[in-house]
Enzyme design. Sequence first.
Site, PDB file in Angstrom:
ATOM      1  N   THR A   8       0.845  -1.195   0.000  1.00  0.00           N
ATOM      2  CA  THR A   8       0.000   0.000   0.000  1.00  0.00           C
ATOM      3  C   THR A   8       0.882   1.247   0.000  1.00  0.00           C
ATOM      4  O   THR A   8       2.002   1.239   0.509  1.00  0.00           O
ATOM      5  CB  THR A   8      -0.938   0.041   1.219  1.00  0.00           C
ATOM      6  OG1 THR A   8      -0.185   0.265   2.416  1.00  0.00           O
ATOM      7  CG2 THR A   8      -1.720  -1.264   1.350  1.00  0.00           C
ATOM      8  N   ALA A  10       2.285   2.692  -2.628  1.00  0.00           N
ATOM      9  CA  ALA A  10       3.473   2.230  -3.352  1.00  0.00           C
ATOM     10  C   ALA A  10       3.939   3.144  -4.463  1.00  0.00           C
ATOM     11  O   ALA A  10       4.920   2.837  -5.139  1.00  0.00           O
ATOM     12  CB  ALA A  10       3.190   0.841  -3.936  1.00  0.00           C
ATOM     13  N   SER A  12       5.217   6.250  -4.365  1.00  0.00           N
ATOM     14  CA  SER A  12       6.307   7.194  -4.096  1.00  0.00           C
ATOM     15  C   SER A  12       6.966   6.868  -2.761  1.00  0.00           C
ATOM     16  O   SER A  12       6.512   5.985  -2.027  1.00  0.00           O
ATOM     17  CB  SER A  12       5.777   8.638  -4.075  1.00  0.00           C
ATOM     18  OG  SER A  12       4.864   8.819  -3.013  1.00  0.00           O
ATOM     19  N   GLY A  13       8.032   7.600  -2.464  1.00  0.00           N
ATOM     20  CA  GLY A  13       8.671   7.491  -1.154  1.00  0.00           C
ATOM     21  C   GLY A  13       9.117   6.091  -0.786  1.00  0.00           C
ATOM     22  O   GLY A  13       9.652   5.341  -1.606  1.00  0.00           O
ATOM     23  N   ILE A  14       8.879   5.738   0.463  1.00  0.00           N
ATOM     24  CA  ILE A  14       9.300   4.449   0.991  1.00  0.00           C
ATOM     25  C   ILE A  14       8.623   3.302   0.251  1.00  0.00           C
ATOM     26  O   ILE A  14       9.250   2.277  -0.034  1.00  0.00           O
ATOM     27  CB  ILE A  14       9.005   4.373   2.501  1.00  0.00           C
ATOM     28  CG1 ILE A  14       9.936   5.330   3.250  1.00  0.00           C
ATOM     29  CG2 ILE A  14       9.178   2.956   3.030  1.00  0.00           C
ATOM     30  CD1 ILE A  14       9.578   5.527   4.698  1.00  0.00           C
ATOM     31  N   GLY A  15       7.343   3.455  -0.091  1.00  0.00           N
ATOM     32  CA  GLY A  15       6.623   2.394  -0.792  1.00  0.00           C
ATOM     33  C   GLY A  15       7.242   2.062  -2.128  1.00  0.00           C
ATOM     34  O   GLY A  15       7.431   0.880  -2.465  1.00  0.00           O
ATOM     35  N   TYR A 194       0.081  11.650  14.176  1.00  0.00           N
ATOM     36  CA  TYR A 194       0.954  10.706  13.468  1.00  0.00           C
ATOM     37  C   TYR A 194       1.617   9.746  14.448  1.00  0.00           C
ATOM     38  O   TYR A 194       1.596   8.528  14.254  1.00  0.00           O
ATOM     39  CB  TYR A 194       2.015  11.474  12.678  1.00  0.00           C
ATOM     40  CG  TYR A 194       2.946  10.594  11.894  1.00  0.00           C
ATOM     41  CD1 TYR A 194       2.558  10.040  10.675  1.00  0.00           C
ATOM     42  CD2 TYR A 194       4.231  10.319  12.359  1.00  0.00           C
ATOM     43  CE1 TYR A 194       3.411   9.242   9.945  1.00  0.00           C
ATOM     44  CE2 TYR A 194       5.103   9.510  11.640  1.00  0.00           C
ATOM     45  CZ  TYR A 194       4.685   8.974  10.433  1.00  0.00           C
ATOM     46  OH  TYR A 194       5.551   8.162   9.717  1.00  0.00           O
TER      47      TYR A 194
END
Length: 316
Positions: A8, A10, A12-15, A194
């Site tokens: 999930t 997915a 951009s970034g870490i995904g 967060y």
Amino acid sequence: MNKVILVTGANSGIGLALCERLLSVDIEGLQLCLACRNMRRAEAARSALLTSHPKAQVALLQMDTSSISSVISAAQEVKIRYDRLDYLYLNAGIMPNPQFDVNAFFKGLFSRNVITMFATGEGILTQQDSVTPDGLQEVFMTNLFGHFLLVRELESMLCLAGRTSQLVWTSSSNAHRSAFSLEDIQHKKGTQTYSSSKYASDLLSLALNTHYNKQGLYSSVICPGFVMTNLTYNILPSFPAFLWTLFTPIFWLQKPESLDPYAKYHSLTSGLGNNYTQPRKMDIDLEKSESLYEKLLQLEREVRKKLKDEQKESPP
């Protein structure tokens, strides 16, 4: 047989970095599904992955973890496409309108928690949350409850006889017990939304192990470390990309039952630039995790009833 993996958040970034890492480790035996809210960005992410790995099997799935109907619809689509699910990376997350609390920062400088404050941002990062059309707090829904619903919807695929499956939660070093309350699991009254949601995911992972290990489903928690993504760009200046390294743990190199359910697996980089993974005990306990699990089950019953009632009232 090919491994079926769903990630999930997915696009951009870490995904996205995780997907690239997964394909680098095992491209031949992998069916990768990118679950994303924005399909235009998802298409761009898929194209980038196929440029690096032309033979990869990469599919797209539209899903917004902040929406109950979107999560349920996406889960139904997954059950149509696949007959099993080996790994589910629960990575999607938001930190809306992050603010730096100057007063808390200077107060923290003269406290015994000063090192923790600098290392994790505890107490100095605040957010302004909002309410989703479903009537739930957006951060809670996106980061935690949407994923909980997804797991519940896919339970039959994740708990197949004679097989093991694994949930992997993207947590954070900003997950703090002090930000979370069982009396306010959605964090309606606070400003550490967060941190609360990430601590709740740590608790929930433990509870899921308690309830599902006997059915072959295991849950683990990772912390990718400090990474410059779209989320952190909103907080800190954007430094050159080469200064930051992402080395997300790839868990199929280990049997899921061998992982410690009380540990968070941190991705770290040594002073010499070497990447390594280190398990660290989480500040969680079984009683609190069970209480959260029961509250989430109760909330699930409520939202499903509400959804069912709304469907009855809608014209055919």
